[in-house]
Write a protein that holds these residues in place. Structure first.
Motif, PDB file in Angstrom:
ATOM      1  N   GLU A   1       4.348   3.861  -5.529  1.00  0.00           N
ATOM      2  CA  GLU A   1       2.955   3.446  -5.726  1.00  0.00           C
ATOM      3  C   GLU A   1       2.081   3.892  -4.554  1.00  0.00           C
ATOM      4  O   GLU A   1       0.926   4.291  -4.750  1.00  0.00           O
ATOM      5  CB  GLU A   1       2.892   1.939  -5.940  1.00  0.00           C
ATOM      6  N   ARG A   2       2.629   3.882  -3.367  1.00  0.00           N
ATOM      7  CA  ARG A   2       1.870   4.388  -2.215  1.00  0.00           C
ATOM      8  C   ARG A   2       1.561   5.868  -2.398  1.00  0.00           C
ATOM      9  O   ARG A   2       0.434   6.321  -2.150  1.00  0.00           O
ATOM     10  CB  ARG A   2       2.662   4.169  -0.924  1.00  0.00           C
ATOM     11  N   TYR A   3       2.567   6.649  -2.842  1.00  0.00           N
ATOM     12  CA  TYR A   3       2.359   8.083  -3.063  1.00  0.00           C
ATOM     13  C   TYR A   3       1.309   8.325  -4.136  1.00  0.00           C
ATOM     14  O   TYR A   3       0.376   9.122  -3.947  1.00  0.00           O
ATOM     15  CB  TYR A   3       3.681   8.759  -3.457  1.00  0.00           C
ATOM     16  N   LEU A   4       1.448   7.678  -5.285  1.00  0.00           N
ATOM     17  CA  LEU A   4       0.535   7.908  -6.402  1.00  0.00           C
ATOM     18  C   LEU A   4      -0.908   7.580  -6.034  1.00  0.00           C
ATOM     19  O   LEU A   4      -1.843   8.298  -6.418  1.00  0.00           O
ATOM     20  CB  LEU A   4       0.973   7.067  -7.606  1.00  0.00           C
ATOM     21  N   GLN A   5      -1.094   6.511  -5.287  1.00  0.00           N
ATOM     22  CA  GLN A   5      -2.444   6.107  -4.916  1.00  0.00           C
ATOM     23  C   GLN A   5      -3.022   7.005  -3.823  1.00  0.00           C
ATOM     24  O   GLN A   5      -4.187   7.414  -3.892  1.00  0.00           O
ATOM     25  CB  GLN A   5      -2.427   4.641  -4.481  1.00  0.00           C
ATOM     26  N   LYS A   6      -2.202   7.359  -2.847  1.00  0.00           N
ATOM     27  CA  LYS A   6      -2.670   8.229  -1.772  1.00  0.00           C
ATOM     28  C   LYS A   6      -3.036   9.612  -2.292  1.00  0.00           C
ATOM     29  O   LYS A   6      -4.016  10.228  -1.846  1.00  0.00           O
ATOM     30  CB  LYS A   6      -1.596   8.346  -0.685  1.00  0.00           C
ATOM     31  N   GLN A   7      -2.259  10.106  -3.262  1.00  0.00           N
ATOM     32  CA  GLN A   7      -2.477  11.447  -3.796  1.00  0.00           C
ATOM     33  C   GLN A   7      -3.456  11.473  -4.969  1.00  0.00           C
ATOM     34  O   GLN A   7      -3.720  12.529  -5.532  1.00  0.00           O
ATOM     35  CB  GLN A   7      -1.135  12.049  -4.238  1.00  0.00           C
TER      36      GLN A   7
END
Length: 537
Positions: free
Chosen positions: A365-371
């Motif tokens: 979820e951190r990756y999806l939101q950051k990207q």
């Protein structure tokens, strides 16, 4: 939605891929074993380019033609997910630099493939899921920037087990909804192992000279071993994970997949480095410039003390027999080889599963939101799969997604305790204790057994593994070809303490030079007894 019949679904999935074959397809009837650059390595390619006998654009086009001929047609390996539309342009720029004496290093002009969970512009980064098939990160992953700065040409993206094999408890390795089923080039009905299946098959089938895979637990070592390759899983903290779709920040790492140790050392030298965006590498003590290629020592086994993990020889009879030959080879080269065991072997299994479930949800979820991905939570991805079950779940479900989604945050005591125990049992009380007990340089075991027949109905028939401790501890492991079982490759894995890559490369290179066990694939339709005998000749 109405489910299509099982056999039809499998046939469709075998051929699924949203990339287009490039121009320049060789004439029909081209044999997959006939290729001008078959089994070539980086040193040889650089020598030819330095002499003016070859340029990067010609080499890149040759690999594109090869992909069109046997990956998208012919045996239809389904190893390559997407071609970089700028690949020829990148290669031409590297040629201009060479003409102006601006060669950046050993990777200058060398085409490289990336697993499709590593962000690289202008391509999609999907982890094999149709939910992200149109998601194109704005920036390269850190390791991709390092490859491009070193002069490498990014050829494209490779297929993988969808979500790096972290969606279902009975998934089929090498299958993704976006890329279909990757096939073993040794016997097309056999499984290439996962999750870096496409990277392994591409290198083994000479679709490229080298590729990058990622591993959480076995996803570099297993496909490398089953496809007759060298696979190097680095210590967690040596290679940045920034820009890579994650499973676990405790165990994830990227690493090279090549046909020899020399090429792996070249790649690791470029991949390793500090990245402040990845705490694991930011907290690593970078005291010197690393040159892993300087550790290629033909006498690297002389005086070494190596522990063989006898309990792992039960993986497969042919693997056990090949290990006995490997042990004799090492002793003849001056190594002392003794029996050894990890005192806590596999006691970390339940804790590893717990930490992966917690870290997957938080990290993804951190990756999806950051990207700024189109879907930003695990719940949304679960919903997508439920909405499109025919394309996303024709063979297996998403139990791991659902289990991970039910977990709380990283402050939960269940997670904190599991992470602490798993790393302690695999690391200080596991590998470190085994090495210290007999003053060993490394531990060895069969990487795994021979490839199984791909079975989308019941999932993988995994024979077992010798690399698990290194994965959970975050320590390095290196697999080298060591023999075969009825024409299917077998690999030996070397494992050491944290940051022991230089020593593992010395040991692995010396062993490789003595054995030369790499066996090119023959693209057999199936491993019948007659086919196996033909392959052995």
């Amino acid at each position: 939605m109405r489910r299509i019949p099982f056999l039809l679904a499998f046939m469709l999935a075998l051929g699924a891929c949203d990339s287009k074959a490039p121009d320049g397809v060789p004439p029909a009837g081209t044999e997959p074993t006939d290729f001008i650059f078959a089994e070539i390595d980086i040193n040889d390619l650089q020598t030819r380019m330095q002499r003016g006998e070859l340029d990067s654009r010609t080499l890149t086009q040759a690999y594109l033609d090869r992909i069109a001929a046997i990956d998208k047609a012919g045996p239809t390996l389904n190893a390559v997910m997407e071609i970089n539309p700028d690949a020829l342009k990148e290669a031409a720029l590297r040629d201009v630099e060479r003409k102006t004496n601006s060669v950046r290093g050993p990777l200058h002009g060398i085409p490289i493939l990336l697993k499709d969970n590593i962000g690289a512009t202008p391509m999609a980064n999907s982890a094999g899921s149709l939910a992200l098939k149109d998601f194109r990160p704005a920036n390269d992953a850190f390791l991709v920037r390092r490859l491009r700065e070193a002069g490498a040409v990014i050829l494209g993206k490779t297929n993988l087990s969808e979500w790096a094999n972290f969606r279902s408890t009975r998934s089929t390795s090498g299958w993704s909804a976006r890329g279909g089923q990757t096939r073993s080039p040794y016997a097309l009905d056999r499984n290439p192992c996962g999750s870096s299946s496409g990277s392994a098959v591409a290198v083994s089938a000479n679709l490229v000279v080298a590729a990058i895979g990622t591993e959480t637990d076995g996803s570099i070592i297993c496909p490398a071993a089953m496809n007759g390759l060298v696979g190097l899983k680095p210590t967690v903290g040596l290679v940045s994970r920034e820009g890579i779709i994650p499973i676990s920040f405790s165990q994830d790492t990227a690493g090279p997949m090549t046909r020899n140790v020399s090429d792996a050392a070249y790649l690791l030298t470029v991949l390793a480095g500090r990245d402040n965006a990845d705490p694991a590498t930011a907290n690593t003590a970078w005291n010197t410039t690393l040159d892993y290629h300087s550790h290629l020592k033909a006498d690297g086994l002389k005086g070494a003390r190596i522990g063989v993990m006898r309990s792992k020889l039960s993986i497969h009879p042919d693997a056990a027999a090949a290990m006995e030959v490997a042990i004799s080879t090492m002793r003849e080269a001056g190594a002392t080889v003794v029996d050894a065991e990890i005192p806590t072997d596999d006691q970390w299994s339940d804790d590893e599963n717990t930490l992966l479930l917690y870290e997957f949800k938080a990290g993804l979820e951190r990756y999806l939101q950051k990207q700024n991905a189109p879907l930003k939570t695990l719940s949304q991805l679960i919903g997508y799969n439920q909405q499109y079950p025919t394309s996303e779940m024709p063979f297996f479900g998403q139990e791991l997604f659902e289990q991970a989604n039910a977990k709380g945050g990283l402050g939960e005591m269940e997670y904190i305790s599991a992470r602490s125990r798993a790393r302690r049992l695999a690391g200080p009380e596991g590998i470190d204790a085994a090495l210290k007990a007999q003053q060993l340089d490394a531990l060895i075991a069969p990487a795994t057994g021979p490839a199984w027949v791909t079975d989308p109905l019941t999932g993988d028939h995994f024979p077992g593994a010798g690399y698990g401790a290194a994965a959970v501890a975050g320590y390095p492991s290196l697999t080298i070809p060591m023999g075969s079982s009825n024409g299917l490759p077998l690999g030996i894995v070397f494992m050491g303490a944290a940051w022991s890559e230089p020593r593992l490369i010395e040991l692995g290179y010396a062993y490789e030079q003595l054995t030369r066990a790499r066996m090119p694939p023959q693209y057999l339709p199936s491993l019948t007894s007659s086919a196996a005998r033909k392959s052995a000749r």
